[in-house]
Design a protein around this motif. Sequence first.
Motif, PDB file in Angstrom:
ATOM      1  N   VAL A   1       0.863  -1.188   0.000  1.00 27.36           N
ATOM      2  CA  VAL A   1       0.000   0.000   0.000  1.00 27.36           C
ATOM      3  C   VAL A   1       0.895   1.233   0.000  1.00 27.36           C
TER       4      VAL A   1
ATOM      5  N   LEU B   1      -0.509   6.380   2.678  1.00 33.34           N
ATOM      6  CA  LEU B   1      -1.797   5.964   3.219  1.00 33.34           C
ATOM      7  C   LEU B   1      -1.672   5.239   4.549  1.00 33.34           C
TER       8      LEU B   1
ATOM      9  N   TYR C   1      -5.448   4.851   5.045  1.00 39.34           N
ATOM     10  CA  TYR C   1      -5.882   3.705   4.251  1.00 39.34           C
ATOM     11  C   TYR C   1      -7.229   3.192   4.743  1.00 39.34           C
TER      12      TYR C   1
END
Lengths: 332, 254, 290
Positions: free
Chosen positions: C122, C126, C140
């Motif tokens: 990711v 985030l 996120y």
Amino acid sequence: MMTDTAQRKLVLLAAIWVILLTVPYWLPFTGGYMALGTRVLVLGLAAMSLNFLLGFTGVLSFGHAAYFGLGAYGTGLALKFATNSTPLALFLGTLLGGVVAALLGALIVRRRGVYFAMVTIAFGQVFYFIAFRWHSLTGGDDGLSGFKRQPLNFGVWTANILDNAVLFYFFVLAVFAIATAIMGFLLRTPFGHTLLAIRENERRARFLGIPVEQHIWLSFTISGFFVSLAGGLNALLNNFADPTMLNYNQSGEIVIMVVLGGMRSFWGPLVGAAVFVVLQDYLSSMTTNWMSFLGAIFVLVVLFFPRGVLGMRFGNLLNIAGSWLKLRRATS
Amino acid sequence: MSGPSENLLDVRNITKAFGSLVAVSNVSMSVPAGELHAVIGPNGAGKTTFFNLISGLFSPDVGEIVFAGTNVTQLPAYCRVQSGMVRTFQITEIFPEISVRENVRIAAEVAAGYRLRPWISGAETTAIDKHIDEVLALTGLSGNQDRLVSELAHGDQRATEIATALALKPRLLLLDEPTAGMGDQETYEITGLIRRLHRNSGYTIVLIEHDMRVVFHLADRMTVLDQGRVLAQGSPQEIAANEAVQVAYLGKAT
Amino acid sequence: MTTLLLLNMTNGLIVGAFYVLMALGLSLILNLSGVINFAHGGFLALGAYVAYTIEPVVGFWAALLIAPLLVALLGIVVERALISRLYRLDPLYSLLLTFGLAFVFEDVTRAVWGATGLPYKVPDALTQPISLEFFFITWYRLLMVSIAAAVVVGLFLFLRMSRQGIRIRAGTFDLDTLSSLGVNVRGLRTLNFAVGIFLAGLAGVLAGGQLSLEPTMGAGLLMPSFVAIIVGGVGSLPGTLFGGLLIGVASGLTAVFWPSASEAVIYVMMAVVLLIRPRGLFGEEGLLSS
């Protein structure tokens, strides 16, 4: 004097029992081992018991492994903590699974169809979850061990079903015989006819004055008791019980045995169990991807074989038996 | 208002809506014992829903159904059947893969209260067989009794359904379009059967019908439904002369 | 204490969002076609793995959209080739079929990507929490919930306002009438299935960023989705939505006071609902009973 169908049924019955009674003598020659044969009996009983509900009442439960597992755990726990008597432990285990089936059945029998199946799945998982979590009692993920099936004391003779696999096979066969005799008898009574009516057309049965829910509950409970008995036998077979005997994978396997063998036939599920257990044993020793093969079996049976082995015409049956035998010979 | 009634069946102000669709609205009907009462109306008038309400497939939102003096409005379908209210269905739903006699036997066993029994004695079996024979004779099926239902002509299948209904020892017969899908000859035979059941055997019958010849031939009284409401009630002569009924059926004044 | 409460509630809501996405997809397929899609968990896992595979090529954001679409495509193939043959049969058969498919999916996933957990990359930005005070809310996680919410809103709009959506809703009540009105019921079922699988795939991609990728990751979310549908009420999509959030939050709350029971509580809720209101909280009478 006997009709054609009745004659055929008698022949089938005789053939099956001759085969079952002589298993210890021919099984080693086909590359099998005794425990495999016993396993076929145990799962065959489970499948036939499920079929009481599924094939003869027309109700799908996809969570029956819960009672199978409860029977297993019940029997194991009884042997571990409560008694030295194998039959008594088996009785207690069966009682546990059967009573739970009766209670749950009462709760969910008002719904039907797909919804009912969903709820049975979810409830089945509850018990899997409990077995998993209640580590102190059930051993959790590791399973329940520390018990063994005890020899049977008949006074003049002790049957050592613990060490003698053949004797244990005959013990299981005896239990199997009693259980299937009871189920077969029930299906011939007015009660059994009523179940068939419900299967054929539930609404119609209702308007014949049959209290459908009550009958379905009874069928569910009877089915649950016998599946639970099978579970108890399974625990005795392995001297072990673990959570996988409770989860929906196990349920699915039992259902596919029923479908594979033929839902509309009394003995079909036994045949289905034989095919499935043997195939599973064979595949898992051949490849690590046996899961895909099992899954593929499910898919293929449903798409091309929905009536199952005993639901087909006799001719096809011979063809399939022939090709299977060729396969075994080619690979042994 | 509930009170004592001499009618066998009393339907009082029942209404049933499915979401925003009102299928049956404020319908009342009384049927004294021994009457043959026809329910007619154009398609979609709510006739089958009306039957479903009476027989207990579902419950009305409003209103009462009183059968032989007992309020059965909340009673489940199988209880109503056991108290003598028996219905047939528009699409023949008898069990096709077994014989005529076996179909009737299932009904006879239920009526005798043998559903849950593991076994029945010889004397009881004889009594049931006698009952089955009577019903088969009444419906003219004695000759065909061992044939599979799926092999029979449409008319005989419908007769089998009526036979199973009779095997349940009904006090009230609800027949849902008994001549549906039949040619002239079969219609004639079924009409004859119903007439015999009514005139000779004295059964109380309510029937839904589309075929006007049948209705006018058989009915003592009629109820006309249109769009879920009662349009008219009365004897066949009164209904035939009723202008509103003519409009509903023919779409215009004559 | 409040921090602990908020932490678990947030976790609960996030888990609830997953349950909702899964359960809505399951519900759509169940309502229109009467199929219990056991393979739903498998599609979820595939969504995660596909995203993992294409992310280096197309980047994080594109993978979010493309992976579910690819999985939905697979769903269309499965529906057309396999499931559609079984609609006119007893629901037993489609149940067994999807059950078998679940096995196959899991095994194939294991064969292709291996059995050990894989980490999903990711973007670093985030993974930062939105504030020190609410350290447990990372960007996120906020993104996940927002996407889930947006998709749910989009779904409901689709069902309310688009022609196909309205047909799907009508078909849930009476497919025969719809077909006699000339609607292509076959195509409708396929579209409906694809939408359901898209939701599963999306749930998988989002979950991938939270948990690590494993072949069995979908199975753990499948059962709670069933419960969400049962609790919320069969046949009711708003009910499923509510059910998913309810059980997510309930398990989050339980985790505060009695951590080991947080999974059990959803089954307890199911049992309670079945006892006092068998059709589910928002369920309709008569749907899916005989």
